[in-house]
Design an enzyme around this catalytic site. Structure first.
Site, PDB file in Angstrom:
ATOM      1  N   TYR A  38      38.068  37.119  72.492  1.00  0.00           N
ATOM      2  CA  TYR A  38      39.158  36.809  71.579  1.00  0.00           C
ATOM      3  C   TYR A  38      39.693  35.393  71.771  1.00  0.00           C
ATOM      4  O   TYR A  38      39.895  34.941  72.897  1.00  0.00           O
ATOM      5  CB  TYR A  38      40.321  37.800  71.790  1.00  0.00           C
ATOM      6  N   THR A  55      21.236  26.344  25.659  1.00  0.00           N
ATOM      7  CA  THR A  55      20.839  25.811  26.954  1.00  0.00           C
ATOM      8  C   THR A  55      21.384  24.393  26.975  1.00  0.00           C
ATOM      9  O   THR A  55      21.461  23.743  25.931  1.00  0.00           O
ATOM     10  CB  THR A  55      19.313  25.790  27.150  1.00  0.00           C
ATOM     11  N   HIS A  56      21.797  23.938  28.142  1.00  0.00           N
ATOM     12  CA  HIS A  56      22.439  22.622  28.259  1.00  0.00           C
ATOM     13  C   HIS A  56      23.641  22.543  27.317  1.00  0.00           C
ATOM     14  O   HIS A  56      23.993  21.462  26.867  1.00  0.00           O
ATOM     15  CB  HIS A  56      21.473  21.479  27.914  1.00  0.00           C
ATOM     16  N   GLN A  60      43.774  34.470  64.464  1.00  0.00           N
ATOM     17  CA  GLN A  60      44.988  34.805  63.710  1.00  0.00           C
ATOM     18  C   GLN A  60      44.995  34.102  62.350  1.00  0.00           C
ATOM     19  O   GLN A  60      45.501  34.638  61.360  1.00  0.00           O
ATOM     20  CB  GLN A  60      46.228  34.380  64.494  1.00  0.00           C
ATOM     21  N   ASN A  92      47.515  28.764  24.375  1.00  0.00           N
ATOM     22  CA  ASN A  92      46.657  28.293  25.460  1.00  0.00           C
ATOM     23  C   ASN A  92      46.069  29.429  26.289  1.00  0.00           C
ATOM     24  O   ASN A  92      46.742  30.413  26.567  1.00  0.00           O
ATOM     25  CB  ASN A  92      47.465  27.384  26.381  1.00  0.00           C
ATOM     26  N   LYS A 111      50.663  25.410  19.928  1.00  0.00           N
ATOM     27  CA  LYS A 111      49.712  25.732  20.981  1.00  0.00           C
ATOM     28  C   LYS A 111      49.620  27.224  21.319  1.00  0.00           C
ATOM     29  O   LYS A 111      50.618  27.921  21.356  1.00  0.00           O
ATOM     30  CB  LYS A 111      50.071  24.958  22.255  1.00  0.00           C
ATOM     31  N   SER A 169      53.482  26.152  24.438  1.00  0.00           N
ATOM     32  CA  SER A 169      53.893  24.909  25.078  1.00  0.00           C
ATOM     33  C   SER A 169      55.346  24.657  24.752  1.00  0.00           C
ATOM     34  O   SER A 169      55.808  24.958  23.661  1.00  0.00           O
ATOM     35  CB  SER A 169      53.044  23.758  24.548  1.00  0.00           C
ATOM     36  N   ASN A 183      44.212  43.071  70.341  1.00  0.00           N
ATOM     37  CA  ASN A 183      42.960  42.599  69.745  1.00  0.00           C
ATOM     38  C   ASN A 183      42.253  43.680  68.941  1.00  0.00           C
ATOM     39  O   ASN A 183      41.848  43.472  67.801  1.00  0.00           O
ATOM     40  CB  ASN A 183      42.004  42.089  70.833  1.00  0.00           C
ATOM     41  N   GLU A 219      42.093  29.928  32.486  1.00  0.00           N
ATOM     42  CA  GLU A 219      42.080  28.722  33.308  1.00  0.00           C
ATOM     43  C   GLU A 219      42.453  29.048  34.750  1.00  0.00           C
ATOM     44  O   GLU A 219      41.870  28.517  35.701  1.00  0.00           O
ATOM     45  CB  GLU A 219      43.051  27.680  32.737  1.00  0.00           C
TER      46      GLU A 219
END
Lengths: 462, 462, 462, 462
Positions: free
Chosen positions: D322, D159-160, D327, D290, D288, D282, D114, D295
Site C-alpha cells: 500500500y 466517408t471523410h 487515495q 443549442n 438559438k 441563448s 487498506n 456538446e
C-alpha cells in the site's frame, strides 16, 4: 430573466443537473472576478460615444456600488448561487436587477456569457497563478536554504539508482530548486497568455456598438485586449491548457523531489528525517511513521497531468466559435490550480523542517563510488584517460581510504559540489518574488480605482 | 571501446535489441549535433589550466577536423551507426579512434554519455524549434493574407455550431492566426529552457577537473550553462516535455483550423474549396475529393499530445540522477518535432491555395442570424436592451432584408469584422521571423567559429 | 491502377510523404494478413449466386496461388512495398495484376481499402495478442516458479515503502503473477472484440452484391462477422483502443514489478541479484551494474499508455464513417503490441535467472516489523484487540527475539505467507496456455484450408 | 481511537486538509458499502475456530444491527462524516464504539483500512457498474427502436464526411448500438475483475489469524476472494483503471453519436430534430436552439479519459504494498462512474424523442452518391469491375434519376441497409438486461441474508 426562468422551468431535473453541472458550486470562487469584470464592462458602456448613452456615468457608479456590495457579501459567505441561477453570471445579474431594477437589466448589453466567463476565469487565474509563483518561490527558498546549510555534506550520487559518484546535499537540494525555477519560465509564458482581455468579444463575433476594448482591458489591468473577437472565444480552454501544462511541469518536479525524499528516508538509507507533524501513523501498526504527504504529492502530479489532458482532449478538433464543451474545462482548471498551490505550500513546510543524518549519508559511501573521481585525478595529473580508467578498475581495493569530504571539495567547476553559487538561486528566487509583488500591486491599483474602494481589502478608499 | 565490444558480445540478441532499441535509427538525425557538441568539449578540455594539459591545442584542432569530416560524411549518407555501436556517441568515438588512435580515446575525458546525449538533443531541438517558428510564421502569414484578401466577405458566425451572428472571413482566418501566435509564446519559453548547456555535468555529478562550463556553453551559442550538475541530468525529459507541450498546443490549434475547413468544405456548406493537389480520391468512388491532409492533421494533434504524455509519464516520480527510462523520451521527442513541422508546412501550403465561394457563404445567412445585431442597433439608438431584445424576437420576419455586408461593416470595434488591424498580425509574424533569423545567425556564427568552417554550409571558411 | 499513378504523380512530395506517412514501412508486417484476407474475399466472390459469376472457382484458386507466392516472397524479404504503392493493399493488388492480368483487377470488387485494412489489422492483432498471452503465461510461470522455490523465505512487507509486517518471497512473487493473470481477463475481452470480421462492409455502407459475410468470417476463422456495416467501419480505432488499454494494464503491472526489482537490488537492500547478462555497465564508471532492462520496461509502460491515449484521442468525437484520421492509429497500435510482447519476454528471461540473498532479506527485519503480528497473537489468545495493541506498543523492545520464519509460518489463511496455493497460479497459467494453443490451431486450420497449404509453415499440404 | 484524535489534533490544518483531502465528502457514497463490508468481516471473525472466540455470535449480530441502523441513518441524510473522522471507516467505527462500547473496538481486529477501503470500493463499483450496464441497455434499446422505426429511410453515407454511398437511418442508428454492445464486452471483463474480494488481506500481508477468506467473499456475494494478499493490496487502482478504461470506451462511443447528431441537426442538414427540452437557448440570441447536452457528452468523454489516465498515472511504477498515492484514485473513479451513468441516461432520453426529417435526408442525395452502387450493379450483371467503374465515371450525368429507396433495398447482405437483423440487437440488449437482473438479485440476496433485513429496501425480513 423571466424567459430564462421559464426555460429552466421546462427542463427536467436530470437535464438541468446535467447541463448546469457543478457550476453552482464551482462558481463560488468566481464571484469576485465576475463583479470586477462587470464593473469594467459597465464603465466601458458608460464611456461609449453614442447619441443616447446606454448607461449614464452615475448609473455606472450605482451598479459598481452594488457590485462592491456583492463582493462584501460573498466574503462573508452570504452570497448564494442557486440552482435556478445556474451560474455566477446570472446570480450577479439577478442581484443587480433585484436591487437596481431596470438599470440591472442594461448591464448585459453588448456582452455575452461567453466573454463574461472568459474574463472571470482570466482574472481568477491571474491571482491564482501569482499565488503559485509565490508558493514556488517559498519552496525554492527553503531548498536553497537547506542546500546551503548542508552545502558540503557528502552524499552518494546515483545513476540508475545505483551508487555512482560522490556529491553533496547542497547539490541535491539546489537541483530541485533549479528545476522549479525553470518550470516558472513556462508558467510565466502561460501567465502572459492569460494576461489579455477577452471582454467585448461578446458571443465571439463582437457587437455593432463602439465598445472601447482597449479601455476595458486597461481598467482591468490586462496587458492588452485579445485582438480578434473570435479568437477571444476560441482561446477558452486553450488558455487553461497553457496554464495547466505549466502546472503539470511543476508537479512533475515535486513528484521527483517527493520520490527522492520517500526513498532516502527509508530506514535502509536514513539520510533524511521527515518532520513528524507531516507524517501519519497506522491504525494497525504502532511503529509506523509514513510519508503520506509526499506520496500524495507524487500522486497529485498524475492528477494535474490528467487535468491538463482533460482540457486538451476537450478542445482537440473542436470547431470554431463557442461550444458548450468548454464548460467542462472549468473544473479541471480550478482543480489544477488549487492542487498545485497546496502541494507547493506543503512541500515548503516540509523542507523547512527536514532533518538530515550525516552518519547515515556517510555510510552510503562504498569504495567504488570513488572510482571515477580517482581516474580523473590521474588524468589531471597527466595519465591518458583510458589508462587511468583501467588502472583504477584493476585496483578498486585501493580506493578504501578515500574521504567523501575531499571528493566533495575536489569538484570545483560550476554547479558541482564545490562550485555551487547559492547567490544564483537566491537571485532567481528574488526575481520571482519581485515579479509577484509588482504584478499584484499593479492589478490591485487598477481594481481599486475601478471599484472605488481599496482592493483587495474592499474598504473605503481614502 | 574493446570492453564495450566484449560487453555487447555477451548480451544476447533480444537484450541488445531491447536496450539499444531504435537508437541506431533514431540517432541518425543527431550525428551533426554530436560532432558539434564534441568539438566544444574538446576545445574546453584543451583550454583547462592543468599542469599537464589533457589535450594540446593542435590535438583539439585535429579532432575537430575529423568531426567536420564526419558531418560531411553524414550529409552524403555515408556515416553509419552500426548495431555494435549502439548509438551515435559510440559511433563517433569509434570513428575518431579509427582515424586518430590514442587521441580519439581522450575525447571522452570528463564527459559521460548522459551529458553528451543531453547536449545533442538540445542542439538538435534548437534548430528544429526554430524551424517550427518559421513554419508557423509562414502559416500565420498565409492566414493573414487570406483573411485580408477576403476581409469583409460575410460569413455566418456560429456558436454551438448553430448559426449565430454575422462575421467575416477576415475574422475567421485571423482568429486562427492569433491562436498560433499565442502558441508561440509558450514555445518561446520552451526554447529558452532548451537554450542552456548541460555539458560538463558528466554523469550528473560533475568531475574533479577545472572544466570551464561557461566557455563550453558559449562556444555552442547557448545562452547559459545549466547551473546545477544534477539538474543538468534531471532536466532530461523535462526539457523535452516543455517543448512537446508547446508543440501540442500548436497542433491543437491546427486541429481546430482543420476541423473548420473539413466542415465548411462539405458540399452542404461549400464555403471553402480545398486545393485539388491536397485532396485524394477513392479507389472505389470516382466522385470523391477527400480532405485527407486535414484529417491527418487533426489526428496528428492527438499523436503529439500522446508524445507529450509519454514523456511526462516517464519522468513522473522518477528518482533523481540519470535513469535509463530517459532513453524512451527520445523517440516521442523527435517524432513530435517532425510531426509539428510537417503539419505546419502542409497547412501553409493548403491555406495558400485555399479557394472560397462567396455565394455559398452568403447562402448561409438566414434572417435569425441578424437578430442580435438588430437588437443592439436599437439599443444604440436609445432603446433599453431588454425591450429591444423582445421587440426583435417578436418581429423576426422583418429581418429578411438584412444585408450581410452591412452587418460586417457595422462592427467597428477592435478585432470585429470592421475593426481588424491586419498590421497587428503582420507585426507579430514579422517579430517571429526576425527572432528566427537572429537566433540562427548567432548560432551559425558560433558553430562556424568552433568548427573552423562556414556553417551550416560546412565549407571552408574564407 | 493507372489513374492512381497519375494521381500520385500530381501530388507533390511533401503531400505524398504526409499522407502515405510511414505506411510503406509499417505495412511490411501486414503483408501476410493482407494476402489471407484477400484469399477469403476472393473465395466469397467466387461463391456468390449471380447470373454471371464475378470470379470462377478456378480463377479464385489461381489468385490464391499467387497470394501464397507473395507470402513466401515476403518471408524471404523479397516483397517490396514501394512509395508508389503507398500501402500494402495496392502493392499486393499491383503484384496480382502483374502476374494475372485482368483477373487481378477483379479482386477488389465489392471491397474497399477501408474493410481491407480493418481485416488485415484484426488478423495481425489476433496472432500478436495470442503471442502476448503466451509471453505473459511464460512470465507468470517464472514468477510462480520463483515464488515456489523461495516460498517461505522471509521478506519484509512494506506499506508506504516503510517496513510494515513479515511476508515471504513467495507472496511477493505470486502477487505479481496474479496481477498479470487478472490483466489477461481484460486482454481476453479485447481479443473477443477483435475476433469479428469486418469484411464485406466495403466503405462502411455495404455493396449491392449478395456477399455472404458469414462465409468470409468463417473462412478466416473469426468467431462472427461484425453485424452492422457502418459499425464495421466505426470500429476501426475502437478495437485498437480496446487492445491497447489491455496492453497498458499489463505494462503497468510490469512497471511495478520492475520498480520492486530496481529498489530491492540496490546495494542498501540487496534482496535480489539481477542476472549479469541483463545489466549493463557504464563507459565512465567501472563499478556499475545497472538495471537498464527494468528501467526501460518501467518507461515503456508510459509509452504504451501514450499509444492507447493517442488512439482514444484520435477517435474521440470523430463523426461516423471512415475518416482518414484512422490511419494514424496504425503506428501506435503496432508499436504497443510489439513493446508489450518484448517487455513480457525479457521480464520472463530476467525472472528465470533472478538471484536472491536470504541474509540480506533477513537483515531487513527489525523488531517493529513484528508488532502487528504479536498484537494479533495476543488477540487470538483472548486479549481484546485494543489492549493487545497498546500492550505491544508499550513493549516494542520485547519483540527483539522474534523469528521471521515463524512469522511466515503463522499466517495460514488463504493467500498469506503460509496459505499460498501454487496450484492456483499454475492452474490459471495452464488455462491461458491451453487457450492460446486452441485458438492458434483453430486459426491455422482455417488458413491452411483457405490457402491450400499448411499454415503457418506455408508448405504444400499433404 | 483516542490516539488518532490526538494525532489529528497535532496536525495543523493545511496538513489535515491536504491528507484527508476530499474524503469527507467523497466517502458519503461509501457508507452503505462500508457497513456491508464490516458486517461480513464481523461474521467472519465470529466464525473463526479459536480457543477464545474474538467475537461471539450474538456480539456479531449486535454489531450488524447497529450497521443496519447506520445504513438507515445515511439514507435519511443523518449520518455525518466529520473532519475529525477523516473518512467513512473511522466514522462508522466511531459510531459503533459510541453505541456498543468495547464491542465496537473489536470490529477492526484482523483488518486494515487498506482492505476495508478496497472492499468498499468494489461493493460500490459493483452496483454502479450494473447501473451502467442497465443505462447502456436502455440506450441500445432506444437506438434499435429508432433504427427500426426508420429502418429504410434513405440517408447519405459519408466517408471523410463527404457524401459517399446510399445508406439508411436504420444502419446509422444500429451502428452506434452495436458499438455500445461491444463496449460492454470490455466492461464485463472489468466487472469480473472487480468481482473478487480483498477482505482478509489486511495491510497487504494477511494476519496470523485463521480468517476464512472464502467465507467472507461468499457472504458478500463475490465470485471469489482475491488469492494473494499482497495482490489484494496492489490491485487497488488497477481495478479502478480497468473499470475506467471500459467506461472511457463507452464515452468515446457516445461522443461519436453526439458528434453525428450535432452535425446532422445543423440547419444545413436538418436530418435530425433534437427534442426541445434537451436544448437550451441563448441569453443574447433569441433564435438559438443549442445542442448543449450533446456538446457536454462530447466533452465528458475527454473527462472520463482523463479520469482513467489519472489512475494509470498514479499506479505506474508504484512500488508494491500500500502507498498513500492510491487515495488519489478515489475521486476520478467515483467521478468516472457517475459521469458515464448520467451521460448514458440522458442520451437514452434524447434518442427516445429524437425527430427526423425525411425530406431533408433525401435532399442530401446528389447523383455521385450512386456511382459505386451503379458500377457494382453492372458488375453483378457481368461486366468486369474496372470497365464498369470507368463506364460509370464517364456517365455520371446518367445517375440523376436514381432512387435512394431502391439503393437502400439493393444492399441485402448481412448488416447493410436491407440486411439488418433487428433481432440481433434486441437479443444482445436482452442478454445485458438479464445479466444485470441476475447479478443484482444474487447480490441483494446475499446482503439481505448477511444484514438480516430485506435489501436494498432495508426493511425487516419476513
Amino acid at each position: 430573466m423571466k424567459k430564462k426562468e421559464t426555460i429552466v422551468g421546462t427542463i427536467d431535473r436530470e437535464v438541468l443537473a446535467f447541463t448546469a453541472g457543478r457550476d453552482v458550486i464551482l462558481d463560488r470562487v468566481l464571484v469576485e472576478a465576475d463583479c470586477i469584470g462587470t464593473a469594467a464592462h459597465v464603465r466601458t458602456l458608460a464611456g461609449m460615444a453614442l447619441p443616447a448613452p446606454i448607461l449614464a456615468g452615475d448609473e455606472a457608479r450605482a451598479v459598481i456600488r452594488e457590485l462592491v456590495g456583492i463582493v462584501k457579501l460573498a466574503r462573508r459567505g452570504k452570497f448564494r448561487i442557486t440552482e435556478r441561477d445556474q451560474d455566477v453570471h446570472l446570480a450577479v445579474e439577478r442581484r443587480l436587477t433585484e436591487r437596481l431594477g431596470d438599470l440591472g437589466k442594461k448591464v448585459h448589453t453588448g456582452r455575452s456569457r461567453n466573454d463574461q466567463v472568459a474574463v472571470d476565469l482570466r482574472l481568477y487565474a491571474k491571482e491564482a497563478v501569482l499565488g503559485i509563483f509565490e508558493a514556488c518561490a517559498a519552496l525554492t527558498e527553503e531548498l536553497t536554504r537547506f542546500g546551503r546549510r548542508h552545502a558540503r555534506v557528502p552524499m552518494v550520487g546515483r545513476t540508475h539508482l545505483q551508487p555512482a559518484m560522490p556529491t553533496s546535499v547542497g547539490v541535491w537540494a539546489t537541483a530541485h530548486a533549479e528545476s522549479l525555477l525553470d518550470d516558472l519560465v513556462i508558467l510565466r509564458a502561460a501567465y502572459d497568455i492569460n494576461d489579455r482581455c477577452p471582454l467585448g468579444s461578446a458571443a465571439g463575433y463582437g457587437v455593432p456598438l463602439p465598445l472601447d476594448r482597449r479601455l476595458t482591458a486597461d481598467l482591468l489591468g490586462f496587458r492588452d485586449p485579445i485582438h480578434n473577437v473570435t479568437y477571444a472565444s476560441n482561446a477558452r480552454g486553450k488558455c487553461e491548457a497553457a496554464v495547466l501544462n505549466a502546472l503539470a511541469q511543476l508537479m512533475l518536479t515535486l513528484s521527483r523531489l517527493a520520490e527522492d525524499l520517500i526513498l532516502y528516508s527509508m530506514p535502509e538509507f536514513g539520510y533524511f528525517r521527515l518532520p513528524a507533524e507531516l507524517c501519519t501513523g497506522s491504525s494497525i501498526m504502532p511503529q509506523k511513521k509514513n510519508p503520506d504527504v509526499l506520496e500524495l504529492v507524487r500522486a497529485k502530479a498524475a492528477r494535474v497531468l490528467a487535468d491538463a489532458s482533460a482540457v486538451s482532449g476537450i478542445i482537440k478538433a473542436l470547431a470554431g466559435g463557442y461550444n458548450r464543451d468548454l464548460q467542462e474545462t472549468k473544473e479541471p482548471f480550478l482543480a489544477g490550480l488549487e492542487t498545485t498551490r497546496a502541494s507547493l505550500a506543503i512541500m515548503a513546510q516540509l523542507v523547512a523542517s527536514l532533518g538530515l543524518d550525516r552518519d547515515a549519508l556517510r555510510r552510503g559511501f562504498t569504495p567504488p563510488v570513488f572510482a571515477t573521481d580517482r581516474a580523473l585525478e590521474l588524468v589531471a595529473a597527466g595519465m591518458p584517460f583510458r589508462d587511468a580508467y583501467n588502472h583504477v578498475r584493476e585496483h578498486l581495493e585501493e580506493l578504501d581510504a578515500a574521504d567523501p569530504a575531499e571528493a566533495v571539495k575536489a569538484k570545483t567547476h560550476l554547479g558541482a559540489s564545490a562550485g555551487l553559487d547559492f547567490g544564483y538561486f537566491r537571485g532567481r528566487t528574488g526575481a520571482v518574488k519581485r515579479f509577484v509583488k509588482a504584478e499584484r500591486s499593479r492589478y490591485y491599483a487598477r481594481v481599486s480605482k475601478l471599484l472605488g474602494v481599496r482592493y483587495p481589502a474592499v474598504e473605503a478608499a481614502e
